[in-house]
Design a protein around this motif. Structure first.
Motif, PDB file in Angstrom:
ATOM      1  N   ILE A  29      -6.597  -0.482  17.192  1.00 33.82           N
ATOM      2  CA  ILE A  29      -5.557   0.453  16.765  1.00 33.82           C
ATOM      3  C   ILE A  29      -4.370   0.152  17.665  1.00 33.82           C
ATOM      4  O   ILE A  29      -4.458   0.286  18.889  1.00 33.82           O
ATOM      5  CB  ILE A  29      -6.051   1.911  16.929  1.00 33.82           C
ATOM      6  CG1 ILE A  29      -7.122   2.203  15.883  1.00 33.82           C
ATOM      7  CG2 ILE A  29      -4.892   2.890  16.844  1.00 33.82           C
ATOM      8  CD1 ILE A  29      -7.756   3.575  16.006  1.00 33.82           C
ATOM      9  N   ASN A  30      -3.283  -0.279  17.049  1.00 32.76           N
ATOM     10  CA  ASN A  30      -2.182  -0.820  17.853  1.00 32.76           C
ATOM     11  C   ASN A  30      -1.215   0.211  18.409  1.00 32.76           C
ATOM     12  O   ASN A  30      -0.295  -0.144  19.132  1.00 32.76           O
ATOM     13  CB  ASN A  30      -1.377  -1.825  17.025  1.00 32.76           C
ATOM     14  CG  ASN A  30      -2.064  -3.174  16.958  1.00 32.76           C
ATOM     15  OD1 ASN A  30      -3.096  -3.384  17.588  1.00 32.76           O
ATOM     16  ND2 ASN A  30      -1.500  -4.085  16.198  1.00 32.76           N
ATOM     17  N   CYS A  31      -1.397   1.459  18.040  1.00 34.54           N
ATOM     18  CA  CYS A  31      -0.458   2.462  18.549  1.00 34.54           C
ATOM     19  C   CYS A  31      -1.227   3.702  18.996  1.00 34.54           C
ATOM     20  O   CYS A  31      -1.672   4.507  18.169  1.00 34.54           O
ATOM     21  CB  CYS A  31       0.563   2.802  17.460  1.00 34.54           C
ATOM     22  SG  CYS A  31       1.855   3.894  18.034  1.00 34.54           S
ATOM     23  N   ALA A  51      -0.756   5.131   5.251  1.00 34.55           N
ATOM     24  CA  ALA A  51       0.186   6.248   5.182  1.00 34.55           C
ATOM     25  C   ALA A  51      -0.189   7.200   4.046  1.00 34.55           C
ATOM     26  O   ALA A  51      -0.090   8.424   4.189  1.00 34.55           O
ATOM     27  CB  ALA A  51       1.601   5.715   4.983  1.00 34.55           C
ATOM     28  N   GLY A  52      -0.649   6.629   2.919  1.00 32.25           N
ATOM     29  CA  GLY A  52      -0.977   7.458   1.757  1.00 32.25           C
ATOM     30  C   GLY A  52      -2.188   8.345   2.005  1.00 32.25           C
ATOM     31  O   GLY A  52      -2.209   9.509   1.585  1.00 32.25           O
ATOM     32  N   THR A  53      -3.185   7.815   2.702  1.00 34.95           N
ATOM     33  CA  THR A  53      -4.353   8.653   2.992  1.00 34.95           C
ATOM     34  C   THR A  53      -3.967   9.745   3.996  1.00 34.95           C
ATOM     35  O   THR A  53      -4.407  10.893   3.879  1.00 34.95           O
ATOM     36  CB  THR A  53      -5.543   7.822   3.537  1.00 34.95           C
ATOM     37  OG1 THR A  53      -5.072   6.971   4.595  1.00 34.95           O
ATOM     38  CG2 THR A  53      -6.173   6.965   2.458  1.00 34.95           C
ATOM     39  N   ARG A 102     -10.961   0.388  -0.255  1.00 34.38           N
ATOM     40  CA  ARG A 102     -10.686  -0.930   0.336  1.00 34.38           C
ATOM     41  C   ARG A 102      -9.314  -1.413  -0.114  1.00 34.38           C
ATOM     42  O   ARG A 102      -9.188  -2.479  -0.707  1.00 34.38           O
ATOM     43  CB  ARG A 102     -11.742  -1.947  -0.106  1.00 34.38           C
ATOM     44  CG  ARG A 102     -13.081  -1.806   0.571  1.00 34.38           C
ATOM     45  CD  ARG A 102     -13.074  -2.427   1.964  1.00 34.38           C
ATOM     46  NE  ARG A 102     -14.308  -2.104   2.669  1.00 34.38           N
ATOM     47  CZ  ARG A 102     -14.440  -2.178   3.989  1.00 34.38           C
ATOM     48  NH1 ARG A 102     -13.442  -2.544   4.752  1.00 34.38           N
ATOM     49  NH2 ARG A 102     -15.571  -1.877   4.560  1.00 34.38           N
ATOM     50  N   SER A 103      -8.303  -0.631   0.133  1.00 38.25           N
ATOM     51  CA  SER A 103      -6.980  -1.048  -0.338  1.00 38.25           C
ATOM     52  C   SER A 103      -6.005  -1.154   0.828  1.00 38.25           C
ATOM     53  O   SER A 103      -6.243  -0.622   1.909  1.00 38.25           O
ATOM     54  CB  SER A 103      -6.442  -0.041  -1.359  1.00 38.25           C
ATOM     55  OG  SER A 103      -6.101   1.165  -0.703  1.00 38.25           O
ATOM     56  N   GLY A 104      -4.911  -1.858   0.581  1.00 39.28           N
ATOM     57  CA  GLY A 104      -3.834  -1.944   1.564  1.00 39.28           C
ATOM     58  C   GLY A 104      -4.101  -2.954   2.648  1.00 39.28           C
ATOM     59  O   GLY A 104      -5.083  -3.709   2.616  1.00 39.28           O
ATOM     60  N   CYS A 115      -3.217  11.533  -5.605  1.00 41.89           N
ATOM     61  CA  CYS A 115      -2.914  10.244  -4.969  1.00 41.89           C
ATOM     62  C   CYS A 115      -3.199   9.136  -6.001  1.00 41.89           C
ATOM     63  O   CYS A 115      -4.264   9.122  -6.623  1.00 41.89           O
ATOM     64  CB  CYS A 115      -3.790  10.047  -3.730  1.00 41.89           C
ATOM     65  SG  CYS A 115      -3.609   8.440  -2.950  1.00 41.89           S
ATOM     66  N   VAL A 116      -2.238   8.252  -6.183  1.00 46.62           N
ATOM     67  CA  VAL A 116      -2.394   7.172  -7.168  1.00 46.62           C
ATOM     68  C   VAL A 116      -2.371   5.833  -6.448  1.00 46.62           C
ATOM     69  O   VAL A 116      -1.443   5.545  -5.680  1.00 46.62           O
ATOM     70  CB  VAL A 116      -1.251   7.194  -8.204  1.00 46.62           C
ATOM     71  CG1 VAL A 116      -1.498   6.146  -9.275  1.00 46.62           C
ATOM     72  CG2 VAL A 116      -1.140   8.548  -8.835  1.00 46.62           C
ATOM     73  N   GLU A 117      -3.360   5.019  -6.706  1.00 46.01           N
ATOM     74  CA  GLU A 117      -3.531   3.772  -5.957  1.00 46.01           C
ATOM     75  C   GLU A 117      -3.711   2.599  -6.925  1.00 46.01           C
ATOM     76  O   GLU A 117      -4.457   2.683  -7.897  1.00 46.01           O
ATOM     77  CB  GLU A 117      -4.760   3.931  -5.026  1.00 46.01           C
ATOM     78  CG  GLU A 117      -5.337   2.668  -4.463  1.00 46.01           C
ATOM     79  CD  GLU A 117      -4.359   1.829  -3.657  1.00 46.01           C
ATOM     80  OE1 GLU A 117      -3.656   2.368  -2.791  1.00 46.01           O
ATOM     81  OE2 GLU A 117      -4.306   0.604  -3.909  1.00 46.01           O
ATOM     82  N   LYS A 118      -3.043   1.512  -6.599  1.00 49.02           N
ATOM     83  CA  LYS A 118      -3.102   0.314  -7.433  1.00 49.02           C
ATOM     84  C   LYS A 118      -4.489  -0.342  -7.408  1.00 49.02           C
ATOM     85  O   LYS A 118      -4.945  -0.906  -8.394  1.00 49.02           O
ATOM     86  CB  LYS A 118      -2.053  -0.664  -6.891  1.00 49.02           C
ATOM     87  CG  LYS A 118      -1.916  -1.950  -7.611  1.00 49.02           C
ATOM     88  CD  LYS A 118      -0.709  -2.726  -7.092  1.00 49.02           C
ATOM     89  CE  LYS A 118      -1.004  -3.437  -5.779  1.00 49.02           C
ATOM     90  NZ  LYS A 118      -0.033  -4.513  -5.496  1.00 49.02           N
ATOM     91  N   GLY A 123       5.013   5.089   6.473  1.00 51.43           N
ATOM     92  CA  GLY A 123       4.425   3.770   6.748  1.00 51.43           C
ATOM     93  C   GLY A 123       5.448   2.668   6.521  1.00 51.43           C
ATOM     94  O   GLY A 123       6.613   2.789   6.912  1.00 51.43           O
ATOM     95  N   ASP A 124       5.020   1.621   5.855  1.00 48.33           N
ATOM     96  CA  ASP A 124       5.924   0.491   5.603  1.00 48.33           C
ATOM     97  C   ASP A 124       7.178   0.910   4.837  1.00 48.33           C
ATOM     98  O   ASP A 124       8.217   0.245   4.922  1.00 48.33           O
ATOM     99  CB  ASP A 124       5.195  -0.591   4.799  1.00 48.33           C
ATOM    100  CG  ASP A 124       4.316  -1.470   5.681  1.00 48.33           C
ATOM    101  OD1 ASP A 124       4.657  -1.664   6.860  1.00 48.33           O
ATOM    102  OD2 ASP A 124       3.291  -1.967   5.175  1.00 48.33           O
ATOM    103  N   THR A 125       7.082   1.966   4.066  1.00 50.85           N
ATOM    104  CA  THR A 125       8.227   2.416   3.257  1.00 50.85           C
ATOM    105  C   THR A 125       9.430   2.803   4.117  1.00 50.85           C
ATOM    106  O   THR A 125      10.572   2.616   3.709  1.00 50.85           O
ATOM    107  CB  THR A 125       7.825   3.652   2.410  1.00 50.85           C
ATOM    108  OG1 THR A 125       6.631   3.352   1.697  1.00 50.85           O
ATOM    109  CG2 THR A 125       8.914   4.047   1.442  1.00 50.85           C
TER     110      THR A 125
END
Ligand SMILES: Cc1cc2nc3c(=O)[nH]c(=O)nc-3n(C[C@H](O)[C@H](O)[C@H](O)COP(=O)(O)OP(=O)(O)OC[C@H]3O[C@@H](n4cnc5c(N)ncnc54)[C@H](O)[C@@H]3O)c2cc1C
Length: 618
Positions: free
Chosen positions: A59-61, A21-23, A48-50, A40-43, A408-410
């Motif tokens: 791709i499920n949708c 979602a962030g990208t 290779r994150s998320g 954009c700030v990423e942990k 996204g998940d949010t």
């Protein structure tokens, strides 16, 4: 504290989390906001994150509207059915009508799509899934974000949102720290899009001890997506709707391609089709929902759980037939190699060749997320052209805090988005955030130094707790003055497991258990003031734990509020075992008062905008 270096960044749009979602949000923000400053700030590192870090096989949708394979209405019907009648149809429809354009961009950007040799179309795995060679999925979308952002900050964990001091209930940015340097970072922003993924590890996982960290959902998804908005008083929805997955045992390998493409099926230890056995009993609980097609995911889990309780386990996936076909055998293995290599390793280590041995399945511990076959998350505004007035307050995907968006998940209420739908929702949120900023005009965000300094003290306190408390012990890890993040995590998981419907109670909870759980979670919160971190990595663990704990409180409050068992197979309210459409065909909403920490619960009407226009209020 003086030694810690502070960095300030002022921007227009701040995207928290650079996953799917962030990208998507970062990419689209640039499209509509050519002159805006986008950060954009990423942990971790967005390459290779998320949840898609390791790649995906499908791709499920994807609607396939260009070939008239499905329409957005069909997807709404599908998600509604799978979630036992309860989804935000405006959000689902909005995502579905845009998702194909997202997938076409992935194709253009070089994601290797598998095509049907006869038709030339994308190869379907199921009605909604298309197959990809997806090992490079995440680096490809990350590249789009990198080209769009003014700056990507990797290795920074966002711990708190800042609030505007000039205007009530408006976001002003976010703060966090760099896990490698230990520097403090302040991002002042006119709009913030939270896209920080779902929550694993809040319930005790099946894999403990030497297997710790092995979960189905990404172990690094720690609920920041929920804790950040909850902490500033944003409303949340459907947080009780956690998900339990049926997966290959111990490796959590996904079963979708096996069911859909390989046409494998399940059976109990005696080789019987056990699902049929539980039909009447399930009908007693949920009525006609058991007759829906496809059978909702939770109800299939329910049959699995009941059969296991009745002594019919282990439950097996029958692979021996499909794997005789060399093509299907290859697909079966590749499915894991592109996505969950660990499952192939588990089989190798246990001498399981699915061609000759049917592998065992299991049901996972519960997870909380808004993009999969479940829909917990923030209560957001829908799109202007679709949403009824209760679901619309100006900007698509904006939470009830002004300027704070989610994707996204949010975002709650809109299930079955998956990777492509999450990227799409990021795009939708970003487009609306640009409009929000444009309409703000010259109005400035007011975030004073003092607010930032306060957070600095709070964020780094676990390091101080450790440094001071460590002097009291000479060896070992148990201190009278602090608890370590791992100790706090295990305590959290035990509370959630035993009181809120985890594995050890076969997913059953009730009012008394939930109330006790809330009491214990309150005590845990008190003790988390004394969490100790010995280095920056542990500081991240400390904040991950705090975010998980806040998310868990919200989940527990919601579970207590909904007095029915809406999704048997995900969890059971033992004191209200039946689905109750008369009283609970509605959405649940919570708001935590940031000053008192108390949650207020309410019901929201559920509108069916596809097929029926009528309002079904609670
Ligand atoms: C095992 C598994 C299998 C799946 N299979 C499929 C599939 O086959 N097909 C499909 O389409 N979808 C699949 N999905 C679903 C898909 O991965 C998710 O729907 C999608 O990744 C959700 O996007 P998101 O951006 O909300 O979260 P994510 O993609 O997880 O991104 C969240 C990002 O936020 C970052 N972050 C978290 N907290 C913070 C913080 N505090 N500060 C800064 N950054 C932070 C994380 O590091 C991460 O990069 C699968 C998911 C899993 C876990």
């Amino acid at each position: 504290m003086a030694k810690i270096k502070t960095h300030y960044e002022d921007c227009d749009i701040l995207v928290v989390g650079g996953g799917m979602a962030g990208t998507g949000a970062t990419f689209e923000a640039r499209y509509w906001g050519r002159d805006l400053k986008i950060i954009c700030v990423e942990k971790a590192n967005i390459d290779r994150s998320g949840a898609v870090a390791q790649g995906l096989y499908a791709i499920n949708c994807y609607m396939g509207m260009q070939w008239n394979e499905n329409q957005p209405e069909d997807h709404v019907r599908y998600a509604r059915n799978d979630l036992m009648g309860i989804v935000r149809e405006d959000l689902g429809y909005d995502m579905a009508r845009h998702v194909d354009s997202t997938v076409h961009m992935f194709d253009e950007w070089g994601l290797p799509m598998i095509r049907n040799k006869e038709t030339g179309r994308y190869q379907r795995e199921g009605k909604w899934q298309i197959m990809i060679h997806g090992e490079s999925y995440k680096p490809i979308v990350a590249e789009a974000a990198k080209k769009s952002a003014d700056k990507i900050y990797n290795r920074i964990m966002i711990t708190h949102l800042l609030m505007d001091e000039g205007k009530e209930n408006r976001v002003g940015g976010a703060v966090g720290f760099n896990m490698r340097t230990g520097d403090y970072h302040v991002f002042r922003a006119k709009a913030v899009i939270v896209a920080a993924g779902g929550a694993s590890h809040i319930f005790k996982p099946r894999a403990v001890g030497e297997g710790m960290g092995r979960t189905w959902y990404a172990p690094w998804s720690n609920g920041s997506a929920y804790a950040l908005p909850i902490a500033v008083g944003a409303k949340m929805t459907q947080m009780e709707n956690r998900i339990v997955l049926t997966r290959f045992k111990d490796g959590y390998g996904p079963v979708g391609a096996y069911f859909l493409h390989l046409k494998t099926y399940t059976q109990n230890a005696n080789g019987e089709n056990y699902e049929k056995k539980w039909y009447e009993q399930t009908k007693e609980l949920v009525g006609e929902y058991i007759d829906h097609h496809p059978v909702p995911t939770c109800l299939r889990n329910h049959a699995f759980i009941e059969e296991t309780k009745a002594g019919g386990g282990p439950i097996y996936m029958v692979t021996k037939e499909a794997f005789q076909d060399p093509h299907l055998e290859t697909i079966g293995w590749e499915n894991f190699l592109g996505m969950t290599i660990g499952q192939a390793v588990v089989w190798a280590s246990q001498n399981i060749d699915p061609k000759y041995t049917n592998p065992e399945l299991t049901t996972s511990e519960p997870y909380v997320m808004g993009s999969h076959a479940t829909c917990s998350g923030a209560w957001v505004s829908g799109p202007e052209d679709l949403s009824p007035s209760e679901y619309f307050w100006g900007y698509n995907r904006m939470t009830t805090v002004s300027g704070l968006f989610g994707a996204g998940d949010t975002v709650g209420g809109s299930a079955h988005k998956f990777s492509s739908g999450s990227f799409t929702e990021g795009r939708l949120a970003a487009k609306a955030a640009v409009k929000y900023i444009q309409e703000l005009g010259d109005e400035k965000i007011d975030v004073k130094e003092q607010q930032c300094e306060e957070f600095k003290k709070i964020i780094f306190k676990p390091l101080e707790n450790y440094t001071v408390g460590r002097n009291e012990i000479t060896a070992g890890t148990v201190s009278p003055s602090y608890i370590l993040p791992i100790q706090g995590l295990q305590r959290l998981q035990k509370i959630m497991d035993e009181y809120v419907g985890g594995l050890s109670t076969n997913y059953v909870t009730n009012e008394n258990l939930l109330k006790k759980g809330l009491e214990l979670l309150d005590m845990l919160q008190e003790d988390l003031e004394h969490v100790g971190a010995e280095d920056y990595h542990q500081l991240m663990r400390a904040w991950e734990l705090k975010h998980r704990a806040l998310t868990s409180q919200c989940v527990t409050e919601h579970t207590l509020f909904r007095k029915e068992t809406r999704w048997p197979g995900y969890y059971y309210r033992g004191d209200h075992m039946k689905l109750d459409d008369e009283n609970w065909h509605c959405l649940t909403i919570s708001r935590r008062d940031p000053k008192t920490g108390k949650f207020i619960m309410e019901k929201a009407p559920l509108y069916h905008i596809v097929d029926e226009k009528k309002k079904e209020a609670s």
